[in-house]
Scaffold this motif. Structure first.
Motif, short mmCIF file in Angstrom:
data_model
loop_
_atom_site.label_atom_id
_atom_site.label_comp_id
_atom_site.label_asym_id
_atom_site.label_seq_id
_atom_site.Cartn_x
_atom_site.Cartn_y
_atom_site.Cartn_z
N TYR A 1 40.32 36.47 48.39
CA TYR A 1 39.35 35.43 48.09
C TYR A 1 38.72 35.70 46.72
N SER A 2 38.28 34.62 46.10
CA SER A 2 37.60 34.72 44.81
C SER A 2 36.60 33.58 44.71
N GLU B 1 31.48 35.91 38.57
CA GLU B 1 32.74 35.81 39.31
C GLU B 1 32.96 37.02 40.20
N LYS C 1 39.63 44.90 43.51
CA LYS C 1 38.35 44.35 43.92
C LYS C 1 37.42 44.45 42.71
N GLY D 1 40.06 35.19 39.17
CA GLY D 1 40.65 34.34 40.21
C GLY D 1 41.52 33.25 39.62
N PHE E 1 36.33 38.78 42.75
CA PHE E 1 37.74 38.71 43.13
C PHE E 1 38.03 39.86 44.08
N GLU E 2 38.57 39.53 45.26
CA GLU E 2 38.88 40.55 46.28
C GLU E 2 40.29 40.33 46.80
N ASP E 3 41.18 41.26 46.51
CA ASP E 3 42.57 41.22 46.98
C ASP E 3 42.90 42.58 47.59
N TRP F 1 34.01 42.38 40.16
CA TRP F 1 33.09 41.30 39.83
C TRP F 1 32.95 41.27 38.31
#
Length: 362
Positions: free
Chosen positions: A255-256, A276, A300, A138, A278-280, A302
């Motif tokens: 979101y991250s 962590e 997407k 992120g 991260f989702e885009d 982790w």
């Protein structure tokens, strides 16, 4: 990422500063990293601003900082060289990390202009100022540099407010004549903890685009430190116009989040860990790929990081850490020994030192 370092600043004496000072400092960070992703010699690893090369010992940064402070004027200039300057900073100004001059407007209100480090995010950039050496994914997609005008206001010893008028997202030179806006607010809850909010609002679509891509990127974070424990938690949420994969006319989101903890085992040794996500899903910030089911999607993932730090002196460090990044089950973006994988392992060792070169005052 600079703003949150002010969460725990000390109280300032209420006196008029009639003394001008000039200081010069140096900082060097060297690294060795190994990644299970075959990107080829001289190429940067995915998601790596810090320690970006695999199996090739190198320098993250060798930098020289100069700072001038007086009652009504101040200036900062930082030159840097190495992999971060070559790969993460915009050319042709890539050897200037930041350079800005400020004028006091009234009491605790300052107006600064020039090149700045990015004001956005939970984590810092450099291993010397971060708990970890590596950056969360992120953080990788946040702006590391910017240019424009900053209005800085410290109404109390606990509160700081910064407002920005910027040329764009992670650039020094304006690419479309549309100005962007940013904000950073930090508040010290007490001697041990503080909270912060940063944002970016702007449309960085290149000239000629028929539709707007207004981006609203927001970040919140919380820092806590008590005795041997240091904790850092934060998250990003971003929206962008006309960026949905399916329709290209709807809002897309990203979101991250990350959480990092550090424990001081002994005077010179500490251990740390970070988680962590991260989702885009629409890939407007990361990349649009076709997964192994034939579906178009964005990244997407982790990740988990763990490391140990040894500080020979207060101004130096050696960090050894490892990380695993796990993509979505159908996103095989890594290549290793001829095979395709949806996960990557990495290990890195960083050694760095900061030092004073000159201090002058009158």
């Amino acid at each position: 990422m600079i703003i949150n370092c002010l969460l725990f600043h000390e109280s300032k004496a209420q006196v008029i500063d009639t003394v001008s000072t000039f200081s010069m400092t140096g900082y060097v960070d060297a690294y060795y990293g190994y990644y299970t992703d075959s990107v080829g010699p001289k190429n940067d690893q995915k998601f790596a601003v810090v320690s970006p090369r695999s199996n090739a010992p190198s320098i993250n940064t060798a930098q020289l900082s100069m700072q001038y402070n007086a009652d009504k004027i101040r200036a900062m200039c930082v030159f840097h060289f190495g992999d971060i300057a070559n790969d993460a900073w915009p050319h042709p100004y890539n050897n200037i990390m930041e350079a800005h001059i400020g004028v006091k407007i009234y009491s605790k209100l300052w107006l600064d202009a020039g090149f700045f480090r990015g004001h956005f995010g939970t984590e810092f950039l450099l291993p010397s100022e971060n708990i970890t050496s590596s950056l969360a994914v992120g953080t990788y997609y946040e702006p590391v540099c910017e240019s424009g005008i900053r209005l800085n206001f410290d109404p109390t010893t606990k509160l700081e407010i910064n407002l920005f008028l910027l040329n764009g997202y992670n650039i020094f030179v304006d690419n479309n004549n549309k100005k962007s806006f940013g904000m950073g607010v930090t508040y010290a809850l007490n001697a041990n903890s503080g909270i912060g909010y940063t944002n970016y609002i702007g449309d960085d679509s290149p000239p000629g685009d028929s539709v707007s891509h207004l981006r609203i990127h927001q970040n919140v974070f919380w820092n806590y430190q008590y005795h041997r424990i240091k904790l850092q938690v934060g998250g990003d949420f971003c929206l962008q116009q006309n960026s949905d994969i399916a329709t290209e006319s709807k809002l897309a989101d990203m979101y991250s989040a990350l959480a990092t903890i550090r424990y001081q085992v002994a005077k010179r040794f500490a251990i740390y860990a970070r988680g962590e996500i991260f989702e885009d899903p629409n890939g407007y910030m990361s990349a649009i790929i076709t997964d192994n089911t034939g579906k178009q999607t964005g990244y997407k993932l982790w990740g988990v990081t763990a490391g140990i730090e040894y500080k020979p002196t207060k101004e130096s460090y050696v960090k050894l850490e490892g990380r695993r990044l796990q993509m979505n089950q159908n996103q095989y973006i890594f290549n290793y020994n001829g095979g395709e994988y949806n996960d990557r392992y990495e290990i890195m060792i960083n050694a760095g030192v900061t030092f004073d070169l000159l201090k002058m005052g009158r």
